[in-house]
Scaffold this motif. Structure first.
Motif, mmCIF file in Angstrom:
data_model
loop_
_atom_site.group_PDB
_atom_site.id
_atom_site.type_symbol
_atom_site.label_atom_id
_atom_site.label_comp_id
_atom_site.label_asym_id
_atom_site.label_seq_id
_atom_site.Cartn_x
_atom_site.Cartn_y
_atom_site.Cartn_z
ATOM 1 N N GLU A 180 0.850 16.430 -63.218
ATOM 2 C CA GLU A 180 1.187 15.864 -64.526
ATOM 3 C C GLU A 180 1.394 14.351 -64.473
ATOM 4 O O GLU A 180 1.634 13.721 -65.495
ATOM 5 C CB GLU A 180 2.429 16.555 -65.092
ATOM 6 N N ASN A 181 1.317 13.759 -63.285
ATOM 7 C CA ASN A 181 1.452 12.306 -63.142
ATOM 8 C C ASN A 181 0.102 11.593 -63.076
ATOM 9 O O ASN A 181 0.066 10.370 -62.971
ATOM 10 C CB ASN A 181 2.259 11.955 -61.884
ATOM 11 N N LYS A 182 -1.013 12.351 -63.116
ATOM 12 C CA LYS A 182 -2.339 11.743 -62.965
ATOM 13 C C LYS A 182 -3.298 12.316 -64.008
ATOM 14 O O LYS A 182 -3.413 13.521 -64.150
ATOM 15 C CB LYS A 182 -2.902 12.011 -61.570
ATOM 16 N N CYS A 183 -3.978 11.420 -64.707
ATOM 17 C CA CYS A 183 -5.011 11.828 -65.658
ATOM 18 C C CYS A 183 -6.323 11.196 -65.209
ATOM 19 O O CYS A 183 -6.416 9.966 -65.091
ATOM 20 C CB CYS A 183 -4.659 11.360 -67.071
ATOM 21 N N THR A 184 -7.310 12.018 -64.930
ATOM 22 C CA THR A 184 -8.577 11.545 -64.377
ATOM 23 C C THR A 184 -9.755 12.037 -65.208
ATOM 24 O O THR A 184 -9.798 13.198 -65.610
ATOM 25 C CB THR A 184 -8.755 12.052 -62.921
ATOM 26 N N PHE A 185 -10.693 11.129 -65.458
ATOM 27 C CA PHE A 185 -11.969 11.493 -66.061
ATOM 28 C C PHE A 185 -13.094 10.950 -65.192
ATOM 29 O O PHE A 185 -12.999 9.845 -64.660
ATOM 30 C CB PHE A 185 -12.133 10.877 -67.456
ATOM 31 N N ILE A 186 -14.154 11.715 -65.076
ATOM 32 C CA ILE A 186 -15.410 11.240 -64.492
ATOM 33 C C ILE A 186 -16.209 10.579 -65.620
ATOM 34 O O ILE A 186 -16.257 11.097 -66.740
ATOM 35 C CB ILE A 186 -16.208 12.416 -63.877
ATOM 36 N N ILE A 187 -16.812 9.444 -65.306
ATOM 37 C CA ILE A 187 -17.619 8.716 -66.291
ATOM 38 C C ILE A 187 -19.086 9.112 -66.111
ATOM 39 O O ILE A 187 -19.627 9.010 -65.008
ATOM 40 C CB ILE A 187 -17.474 7.195 -66.112
ATOM 41 N N LEU A 188 -19.689 9.556 -67.202
ATOM 42 C CA LEU A 188 -21.115 9.886 -67.204
ATOM 43 C C LEU A 188 -21.878 8.833 -67.993
ATOM 44 O O LEU A 188 -21.382 8.333 -69.008
ATOM 45 C CB LEU A 188 -21.368 11.252 -67.857
ATOM 46 N N ASP A 189 -23.080 8.512 -67.535
ATOM 47 C CA ASP A 189 -23.986 7.711 -68.338
ATOM 48 C C ASP A 189 -24.510 8.616 -69.451
ATOM 49 O O ASP A 189 -25.139 9.648 -69.184
ATOM 50 C CB ASP A 189 -25.138 7.198 -67.470
ATOM 51 N N LYS A 190 -24.235 8.250 -70.696
ATOM 52 C CA LYS A 190 -24.551 9.140 -71.819
ATOM 53 C C LYS A 190 -26.046 9.416 -71.933
ATOM 54 O O LYS A 190 -26.467 10.555 -72.143
ATOM 55 C CB LYS A 190 -24.025 8.535 -73.123
ATOM 56 N N GLU A 191 -26.866 8.372 -71.773
ATOM 57 C CA GLU A 191 -28.313 8.544 -71.899
ATOM 58 C C GLU A 191 -28.847 9.527 -70.860
ATOM 59 O O GLU A 191 -29.615 10.439 -71.170
ATOM 60 C CB GLU A 191 -29.012 7.183 -71.755
ATOM 61 N N LYS A 192 -28.388 9.358 -69.616
ATOM 62 C CA LYS A 192 -28.849 10.249 -68.545
ATOM 63 C C LYS A 192 -28.323 11.674 -68.760
ATOM 64 O O LYS A 192 -29.030 12.650 -68.532
ATOM 65 C CB LYS A 192 -28.403 9.705 -67.182
ATOM 66 N N TYR A 193 -27.084 11.782 -69.214
ATOM 67 C CA TYR A 193 -26.488 13.100 -69.446
ATOM 68 C C TYR A 193 -27.229 13.837 -70.561
ATOM 69 O O TYR A 193 -27.530 15.033 -70.451
ATOM 70 C CB TYR A 193 -25.010 12.946 -69.789
ATOM 71 N N GLY A 241 -19.061 6.936 -62.295
ATOM 72 C CA GLY A 241 -17.770 6.421 -61.840
ATOM 73 C C GLY A 241 -16.629 7.304 -62.306
ATOM 74 O O GLY A 241 -16.838 8.449 -62.709
ATOM 75 N N ASP A 242 -15.425 6.733 -62.255
ATOM 76 C CA ASP A 242 -14.260 7.468 -62.749
ATOM 77 C C ASP A 242 -13.221 6.508 -63.286
ATOM 78 O O ASP A 242 -13.264 5.308 -63.022
ATOM 79 C CB ASP A 242 -13.662 8.378 -61.662
ATOM 80 N N THR A 243 -12.299 7.055 -64.077
ATOM 81 C CA THR A 243 -11.186 6.275 -64.601
ATOM 82 C C THR A 243 -9.934 7.140 -64.548
ATOM 83 O O THR A 243 -9.996 8.361 -64.741
ATOM 84 C CB THR A 243 -11.474 5.739 -66.020
ATOM 85 N N ASN A 244 -8.804 6.505 -64.239
ATOM 86 C CA ASN A 244 -7.562 7.234 -63.982
ATOM 87 C C ASN A 244 -6.364 6.565 -64.643
ATOM 88 O O ASN A 244 -6.346 5.339 -64.798
ATOM 89 C CB ASN A 244 -7.260 7.268 -62.471
ATOM 90 N N LEU A 245 -5.390 7.387 -64.971
ATOM 91 C CA LEU A 245 -4.067 6.905 -65.352
ATOM 92 C C LEU A 245 -3.054 7.541 -64.415
ATOM 93 O O LEU A 245 -3.141 8.741 -64.135
ATOM 94 C CB LEU A 245 -3.718 7.285 -66.795
ATOM 95 N N PHE A 246 -2.100 6.730 -63.944
ATOM 96 C CA PHE A 246 -1.038 7.218 -63.066
ATOM 97 C C PHE A 246 0.308 6.949 -63.738
ATOM 98 O O PHE A 246 0.545 5.841 -64.226
ATOM 99 C CB PHE A 246 -1.075 6.508 -61.709
ATOM 100 N N ALA A 305 -3.474 1.974 -64.813
ATOM 101 C CA ALA A 305 -4.859 2.353 -65.095
ATOM 102 C C ALA A 305 -5.782 1.870 -63.987
ATOM 103 O O ALA A 305 -5.544 0.828 -63.376
ATOM 104 C CB ALA A 305 -5.295 1.767 -66.432
ATOM 105 N N GLU A 306 -6.827 2.661 -63.744
ATOM 106 C CA GLU A 306 -7.863 2.298 -62.766
ATOM 107 C C GLU A 306 -9.224 2.662 -63.317
ATOM 108 O O GLU A 306 -9.354 3.614 -64.087
ATOM 109 C CB GLU A 306 -7.681 3.072 -61.462
ATOM 110 N N ILE A 307 -10.228 1.922 -62.873
ATOM 111 C CA ILE A 307 -11.604 2.268 -63.209
ATOM 112 C C ILE A 307 -12.506 1.890 -62.050
ATOM 113 O O ILE A 307 -12.255 0.907 -61.347
ATOM 114 C CB ILE A 307 -12.076 1.585 -64.513
ATOM 115 N N MET A 308 -13.538 2.691 -61.844
ATOM 116 C CA MET A 308 -14.537 2.407 -60.814
ATOM 117 C C MET A 308 -15.908 2.783 -61.356
ATOM 118 O O MET A 308 -16.115 3.911 -61.804
ATOM 119 C CB MET A 308 -14.250 3.228 -59.547
ATOM 120 N N ILE A 309 -16.832 1.828 -61.349
ATOM 121 C CA ILE A 309 -18.245 2.125 -61.607
ATOM 122 C C ILE A 309 -18.906 2.110 -60.238
ATOM 123 O O ILE A 309 -19.120 1.052 -59.646
ATOM 124 C CB ILE A 309 -18.893 1.115 -62.574
#
Length: 198
Positions: free
Chosen positions: A61-74, A86-91, A103-107
């Motif tokens: 409950e201390n971490k929220c994570t999403f994987i980032i998708l390229d919409k066109e490719k998806y 990539g991914d983006t996170n909240l701690f 907050a964090e982000i990585m492409i």
């Protein structure tokens, strides 16, 4: 975080999906990169550790994570793994009081950099945190050498609050207010948050 396990955020350039087991292998391959380890201040994990991390983050409950998708490719492939960029996170320091989030982000995919995917993904994560988790302040810690991220967060309205020569990083902060929320929503235009029924 369990709250976002069935959530999909659809923007103009990107789609955010929860970090699931099928994403782990590609994520693990990304994190073998010494460049990404340096930029994200990460230590390499074994594949077994990466699978364990994914499972623990789903329930944490201390971490929220999403994987980032390229919409066109998806949209072209229907395959989340192929579309991963990539991914983006909240701690959160405190799961009961989610006022402040780091907050964090990585492409990770080089071909996806410089296309404003990171910009859009981060703004979607901010709005998700505000609307669904009650975040009132964001903090980001960025390596001195990561000038692209430093410039991005400054352009998003973050202000520098400290520097650590020991960790070679700058800490930025942004207080959430109605003006900033309006600005983010103007930047994003139409977007959709979908929650899959249980």
């Amino acid at each position: 975080m369990y709250i976002n396990k069935d959530t999909k955020v659809v923007g103009k350039l990107i789609v955010l999906v929860p970090y699931r087991e099928e994403h782990v292998l590609k994520y693990h391959e990304w994190m073998k990169s010494t460049e990404l380890q340096l930029l994200t201040a990460s230590e390499p994990l074994s594949l077994e550790e990466e699978y364990a991390m994914q499972k623990s983050w789903l329930m944490d409950e201390n971490k929220c994570t999403f994987i980032i998708l390229d919409k066109e490719k998806y949209e072209a492939t229907g395959n989340e793994v192929e579309a991963m960029i990539g991914d983006t996170n909240l701690f959160f320091a405190n799961a009961e009081d989610r006022i402040c989030a780091e907050a964090e982000i990585m492409i990770a995919e080089e071909w996806a950099r410089g296309r404003r995917c990171g910009w859009e993904a981060m703004l979607h994560m901010f709005i998700y945190g505000i609307d669904y988790l009650g975040v009132k302040q964001y903090v980001v810690k960025i390596s001195y050498i990561n000038t692209a991220s430093v410039n991005m967060f400054r352009n998003m309205g973050f202000v520098e609050i400290s520097r650590s020569n020991v960790f070679q990083e700058i800490t930025f902060s942004k207080i959430v207010d109605s003006t900033w929320i309006t600005w983010i929503k103007m930047q994003l235009g139409n977007y959709e948050v979908k929650v899959r029924p249980q």
